[in-house]
Scaffold this motif. Structure first.
Motif, PDB file in Angstrom:
ATOM      1  N   THR A  55       0.980  -1.247   0.075  1.00 29.24           N
ATOM      2  CA  THR A  55      -0.055   0.127  -0.092  1.00 29.24           C
ATOM      3  C   THR A  55       0.805   1.151  -0.002  1.00 29.24           C
ATOM      4  OG1 THR A  55      -1.751  -1.013   1.176  1.00 29.24           O
ATOM      5  CG2 THR A  55      -1.843   1.352   1.155  1.00 29.24           C
ATOM      6  N   GLU A  96      -7.548   6.045  -2.173  1.00 29.74           N
ATOM      7  CA  GLU A  96      -7.633   5.264  -3.563  1.00 29.74           C
ATOM      8  C   GLU A  96      -7.019   3.885  -3.526  1.00 29.74           C
ATOM      9  OE1 GLU A  96      -5.844   6.254  -8.042  1.00 29.74           O
ATOM     10  OE2 GLU A  96      -6.076   7.990  -6.681  1.00 29.74           O
ATOM     11  N   VAL A  97      -5.848   3.858  -3.103  1.00 25.57           N
ATOM     12  CA  VAL A  97      -5.094   2.558  -3.158  1.00 25.57           C
ATOM     13  C   VAL A  97      -6.031   1.548  -2.402  1.00 25.57           C
ATOM     14  CG1 VAL A  97      -2.976   1.708  -2.356  1.00 25.57           C
ATOM     15  CG2 VAL A  97      -2.815   3.589  -3.754  1.00 25.57           C
ATOM     16  N   ASP A  99      -9.027   1.415  -1.388  1.00 26.68           N
ATOM     17  CA  ASP A  99     -10.002   1.151  -2.125  1.00 26.68           C
ATOM     18  C   ASP A  99      -9.929   0.186  -3.363  1.00 26.68           C
ATOM     19  OD1 ASP A  99     -11.476   2.612  -0.134  1.00 26.68           O
ATOM     20  OD2 ASP A  99     -11.893   4.377  -1.657  1.00 26.68           O
ATOM     21  N   GLU A 100      -8.869   0.396  -4.091  1.00 29.03           N
ATOM     22  CA  GLU A 100      -8.408  -0.639  -5.106  1.00 29.03           C
ATOM     23  C   GLU A 100      -8.109  -1.867  -4.781  1.00 29.03           C
ATOM     24  OE1 GLU A 100      -5.549   1.443  -7.314  1.00 29.03           O
ATOM     25  OE2 GLU A 100      -6.676   2.622  -8.406  1.00 29.03           O
ATOM     26  N   HIS A 101      -7.657  -1.972  -3.619  1.00 28.80           N
ATOM     27  CA  HIS A 101      -7.302  -3.257  -3.186  1.00 28.80           C
ATOM     28  C   HIS A 101      -8.567  -4.109  -2.562  1.00 28.80           C
ATOM     29  CE1 HIS A 101      -2.914  -2.247  -1.687  1.00 28.80           C
ATOM     30  NE2 HIS A 101      -3.066  -2.724  -2.997  1.00 28.80           N
ATOM     31  N   GLN A 103     -11.587  -3.516  -3.812  1.00 25.11           N
ATOM     32  CA  GLN A 103     -12.418  -3.998  -5.170  1.00 25.11           C
ATOM     33  C   GLN A 103     -11.770  -5.114  -5.886  1.00 25.11           C
ATOM     34  OE1 GLN A 103     -12.429  -0.162  -7.284  1.00 25.11           O
ATOM     35  NE2 GLN A 103     -13.339   0.806  -5.578  1.00 25.11           N
ATOM     36  N   ALA A 104     -10.378  -5.294  -5.514  1.00 22.56           N
ATOM     37  CA  ALA A 104      -9.856  -6.497  -6.095  1.00 22.56           C
ATOM     38  C   ALA A 104     -10.238  -7.863  -5.243  1.00 22.56           C
ATOM     39  CB  ALA A 104      -8.474  -6.428  -6.221  1.00 22.56           C
TER      40      ALA A 104
END
Length: 244
Positions: A55, A96-97, A99-101, A103-104
């Motif tokens: 992260t 943002e980072v 949240d991307e994790h 969502q993945a």
């Protein structure tokens, strides 16, 4: 684990971070946790990070990449008009980072969280220091809270609370932080040398004195032994408990 400190002085800002990311009998890794962005005469920004390494590295990489390919719609760490806006940018990038994790599909509670200390100065404003949380919010240092710690904070905090003085010199601040880091290392294997530092002089708007203190550094070893001896002598000088 991690231990990082950002401190406000009358003279400027002081930053120190350890470099240990994994600890175990046969698994110790070292990565820098301090990043510096500089535009001489215009801004100087320092970031310390604690938490999941993937992260924190993603946040720093995004901030770096966006300075190389600026977009009018997306501000860059070197293009913000104030330190407050810099703190907002870093907080938004961190969220943002994370949240991307999520969502993945990487949803392991706080496994991908991180906390950061941001400090520096932008022309036209004073030096400022912020503590940024993984949720994307942040707080600013002030007279009542002149320093921030992230990571393994409890062991190194007592000496900071007792000995901090905003009027101290950079040399005295380095001694104070070295004792704080030594106390943390003695109590927790997950924090370790080498330690990176940055001393920023108010108004200079350029990178100040930077360096790395290795665990075998003669000064650090001498200070560690001297602090242990001083604590033992102070304890011995106090009256014993009266059991009668």
């Amino acid at each position: 684990m991690t231990y990082c400190v950002g401190m406000m002085l009358d003279r400027g800002l002081v930053f120190m971070s350890d470099t240990r990311t994994n600890a175990g009998v046969d698994n110790i890794s070292t990565f820098p946790k301090m990043s510096i962005w500089e535009q001489p005469g215009e801004c100087l920004i320092t970031l310390l990070s604690s938490g999941n390494l993937a992260t924190t590295q993603a946040v720093v990489s995004l901030l770096d990449e966006r300075t190389k390919s600026p977009d009018d719609r997306t501000p860059t760490i070197l293009g913000v008009p104030s330190m407050f806006q810099a703190a907002r940018l870093v907080a938004d990038t961190l969220k943002e980072v994370i949240d991307e994790h999520a969502q993945a599909g990487m949803q392991a509670d706080s496994a991908f969280h991180a906390t950061m200390i941001l400090g520096g100065q932008i022309a036209g404003g004073p030096p400022r220091l912020f503590l940024i949380y993984p949720e994307g919010n942040f707080i600013e240092a002030c007279g009542d809270t002149p320093f921030f710690q992230i990571g393994e904070t409890k062991y190194g905090r007592p000496i900071l609370v007792r000995a901090y003085n905003s009027a101290m010199t950079f040399e005295a601040a380095m001694k104070l932080l070295a004792v704080s880091f030594d106390s943390t290392v003695k109590a927790n294997l997950s924090v370790g040398a080498p330690f990176d530092y940055h001393l920023y002089e108010e108004g200079s708007l350029v990178t100040g004195r930077t360096g790395r203190i290795e665990g075998h550094d003669p000064y650090f070893q001498s200070l560690s032994q001297g602090w242990s001896d001083a604590l033992k002598a102070a304890l011995d000088s106090l009256p014993d408990f009266d059991l009668s």
